[in-house]
Design a protein around this motif. Structure first.
Motif, PDB file in Angstrom:
ATOM      1  N   UNK A   1       0.838  -1.206   0.000  1.00 19.70           N
ATOM      2  CA  UNK A   1       0.000   0.000   0.000  1.00 19.70           C
ATOM      3  C   UNK A   1       0.874   1.257   0.000  1.00 19.70           C
ATOM      4  N   UNK A   2       1.875   1.285   0.889  1.00 24.61           N
ATOM      5  CA  UNK A   2       2.761   2.437   0.942  1.00 24.61           C
ATOM      6  C   UNK A   2       3.528   2.638  -0.353  1.00 24.61           C
ATOM      7  N   UNK A   3       3.949   1.536  -0.972  1.00 25.72           N
ATOM      8  CA  UNK A   3       4.687   1.621  -2.228  1.00 25.72           C
ATOM      9  C   UNK A   3       3.800   2.173  -3.348  1.00 25.72           C
ATOM     10  N   UNK A   4       2.509   1.763  -3.357  1.00 28.40           N
ATOM     11  CA  UNK A   4       1.582   2.264  -4.384  1.00 28.40           C
ATOM     12  C   UNK A   4       1.394   3.773  -4.230  1.00 28.40           C
ATOM     13  N   UNK A   5       1.192   4.231  -3.002  1.00 28.19           N
ATOM     14  CA  UNK A   5       1.003   5.668  -2.768  1.00 28.19           C
ATOM     15  C   UNK A   5       2.258   6.443  -3.155  1.00 28.19           C
ATOM     16  N   UNK A   6       3.433   5.886  -2.818  1.00 30.70           N
ATOM     17  CA  UNK A   6       4.688   6.543  -3.185  1.00 30.70           C
ATOM     18  C   UNK A   6       4.848   6.607  -4.694  1.00 30.70           C
ATOM     19  N   UNK A   7       4.475   5.527  -5.384  1.00 27.28           N
ATOM     20  CA  UNK A   7       4.564   5.517  -6.845  1.00 27.28           C
ATOM     21  C   UNK A   7       3.617   6.548  -7.454  1.00 27.28           C
ATOM     22  N   UNK A   8       2.421   6.669  -6.903  1.00 29.05           N
ATOM     23  CA  UNK A   8       1.473   7.669  -7.415  1.00 29.05           C
ATOM     24  C   UNK A   8       2.043   9.077  -7.258  1.00 29.05           C
ATOM     25  N   UNK A   9       2.685   9.323  -6.119  1.00 29.15           N
ATOM     26  CA  UNK A   9       3.322  10.623  -5.927  1.00 29.15           C
ATOM     27  C   UNK A   9       4.435  10.830  -6.940  1.00 29.15           C
ATOM     28  N   UNK A  10       5.283   9.811  -7.113  1.00 31.86           N
ATOM     29  CA  UNK A  10       6.409   9.928  -8.039  1.00 31.86           C
ATOM     30  C   UNK A  10       5.930  10.227  -9.454  1.00 31.86           C
ATOM     31  N   UNK A  11       4.864   9.572  -9.879  1.00 31.46           N
ATOM     32  CA  UNK A  11       4.324   9.809 -11.222  1.00 31.46           C
ATOM     33  C   UNK A  11       3.726  11.217 -11.327  1.00 31.46           C
ATOM     34  N   UNK A  12       3.112  11.689 -10.252  1.00 33.56           N
ATOM     35  CA  UNK A  12       2.546  13.045 -10.254  1.00 33.56           C
ATOM     36  C   UNK A  12       3.651  14.090 -10.388  1.00 33.56           C
ATOM     37  N   UNK A  13       4.713  13.920  -9.605  1.00 35.60           N
ATOM     38  CA  UNK A  13       5.835  14.864  -9.669  1.00 35.60           C
ATOM     39  C   UNK A  13       6.502  14.796 -11.036  1.00 35.60           C
ATOM     40  N   UNK A  14       6.615  13.592 -11.575  1.00 37.07           N
ATOM     41  CA  UNK A  14       7.188  13.425 -12.920  1.00 37.07           C
ATOM     42  C   UNK A  14       6.378  14.210 -13.951  1.00 37.07           C
TER      43      UNK A  14
END
Length: 510
Positions: A486-499
């Protein structure tokens, strides 16, 4: 720095034959093109900021992960601070990695500004303005976090959080110089006015409003490091011995006050602050990470100015190191970091120290006889990594063992050395093997760290809550490792947003 002569340009790549299973195969070692940016440093910064985010999204309580997945001094399942518990984990590396990247970026950013000429007072004003902007950011991001505004955020709270994030854009975004000055000033003033109004209107669970005492301590430390680190580098520019001398003075001040203060004028200086909400001399001990970062930044600046080995005296030199050797170096850099973190956490002090010394010696041999500028860069960086690591390991018994909180002398120097090792590994991947695409997400987040820092609490989590996706993800909290997913999914969503922000060239200045 190599001089420019009339030596013919180098071929684009050097190809070497290596043995393979069954038949020989060809590996192409690409000589680095002259870069205009240290992308490996961006990747290190991105790794640090996403590591911070992930560590904050891990499951706590009954479904906690193993202790090495949290700060060493806040172990599961109760996650209470135990100041006497020594050791570090990967979570304890992310903040010093970010500080190191901040320090390494100072010569690159401030050096270019100074090279452009102009009054020196403008450069000084730029440094102070940057520190004040980070001070504002520390106050603002803490004030607009939904879980700070309310212990149980409602839809309205999440929307307020999104509004707070949106108002940061006109305040911090680097607006195109081609836009009319009136537009740029109007957008900037509108953003500041909106942010000020929001801060004035917000109320918190205890009934209070805006307060200078409510701030993000991580950003406050970064503000101090951005200001004092920049001035230390500027005043010691080209004077390495003087810069190390500044560290020596800071060590003396630190040892006079920690772990136990010794009464006197040094202790008085340590305790005094004209503006305690943003400055305390205590924060300056993080210069033990930032100043080594500036030394690495000087090396990167020389390397960039020299065209990464394609200039003149190096242009006809083939790389002395094979692809296999580069791979071994990268593996050694990462392996040494793992050995240090795991060994110090497990408290295998003598085996870990001996293994670290042996790995330093092996690395010194692997990076011997450099020819190109890139090889010499790695050699110089690793020499400094050896120094900081050895210094940190000899400090390890002091203050009851290495700790992040409260940070010990060993912590500063060991983590600084580890940051150099990871930087070398990333640079081999990005600049030698030309595999930047493999870490592009880290690079793009590293180029926009403030959006990432504010975005987790005021963009990604509010959106997930408003669309109901947080309830779906909460199902994963049933077991510890599903909670990690769950934490990894949220972190990935953030990373894609910043990208996405980075690709749209929306950068928040800091």
């Amino acid at each position: 720095m190599p001089d420019q002569t009339g030596v013919p340009p180098t071929p684009p790549a050097a190809t070497q034959r290596v043995a393979g299973t069954g038949a020989s195969r060809r590996l192409t070692l690409l000589r680095p093109k002259p870069p205009n940016r240290a992308y490996a440093l961006d990747a290190l910064r991105g790794l640090a900021i996403l590591g911070m985010v992930l560590s904050g999204q891990l499951p706590f309580g009954a479904n906690s992960l193993p202790a090495w997945m949290y700060h060493a001094q806040v172990p599961p399942p109760e996650h209470k601070w135990i100041g006497t518990l020594p050791g570090i984990t990967w979570v304890d590396l992310v903040f010093p990695f970010f500080l190191f990247a901040l320090g390494a970026a100072i010569p690159l950013a401030l050096g270019r500004r100074l090279e452009q000429g102009g009054p020196k007072w403008k450069a000084g004003l730029f440094i102070i303005e940057r520190g004040l902007l980070l001070g504002f950011f520390a106050l603002y991001v803490q004030a607009i976090r939904p879980f700070v505004i309310s212990e149980h955020p409602s839809a309205t709270t999440w929307l307020v959080g999104l509004l707070g994030f949106a108002l940061l854009s006109p305040v911090l975004t680097r607006l195109p110089g081609s836009w009319p000055a009136g537009w740029r000033w109007g957008i900037r003033i509108g953003g500041w006015a909106g942010a000020a109004a929001l801060l004035a209107l917000l109320r918190y669970p205890d009934g209070s409003g805006f307060s200078l005492e409510r701030s993000d301590i991580i950003i406050i430390v970064l503000a101090n490091m951005a200001v004092f680190g920049s001035f230390v580098w500027w005043l010691t520019r080209g004077k390495l011995l003087l810069r190390l001398g500044v560290l020596g003075v800071l060590i003396a001040i630190r040892l006079s006050n920690m772990p136990h203060p010794i009464g006197g004028w040094v202790s008085d200086i340590w305790a005094w602050s004209p503006v305690p909400w943003i400055y305390r001399l205590y924060y300056l001990q993080y210069l033990f990470i930032v100043v080594p970062g500036t030394i690495a930044g000087d090396l990167l600046l020389q390397w960039l100015a020299g065209g990464a080995g394609n200039v003149a005296s190096n242009s006809c030199d083939k790389p002395a190191w094979s692809p296999l050797r580069y791979t071994a170096i990268a593996g050694l850099m990462l392996g040494m970091t793992v050995v240090l973190v795991a060994g110090l956490k497990a408290r295998w002090l003598v085996p870990t120290s001996l293994a670290a010394f042996a790995l330093c010696g092996f690395g010194w041999w692997l990076l011997s006889k450099p020819v190109t500028a890139t090889e010499r860069l790695f050699r110089a960086l690793f020499n400094w990594a050896i120094y900081w690591l050895v210094l940190g390991l000899f400090f390890e018994p002091y203050e009851g063992g290495i700790k992040k909180d409260r940070a010990t002398m060993s912590y500063y120097f060991v983590t600084g050395g580890c940051a150099i090792c990871v930087l070398i590994a990333l640079s081999i991947l990005v600049d030698v093997f030309r595999r930047r695409r493999g870490v592009q997400l880290l690079v793009e987040n590293g180029q926009n760290p403030m959006i990432a820092y504010a975005g987790i609490n005021n963009l990604v989590l509010p959106v997930l809550a408003l669309i109901g996706a947080n309830k779906v993800l909460a199902v994963l909290d049933a077991t510890p490792w599903l909670g990690f997913v769950r934490g990894a999914i949220i972190t990935l969503l953030l990373a894609l947003s910043v990208s996405a922000f980075t690709k749209l060239k929306v950068f928040w200045r800091t």
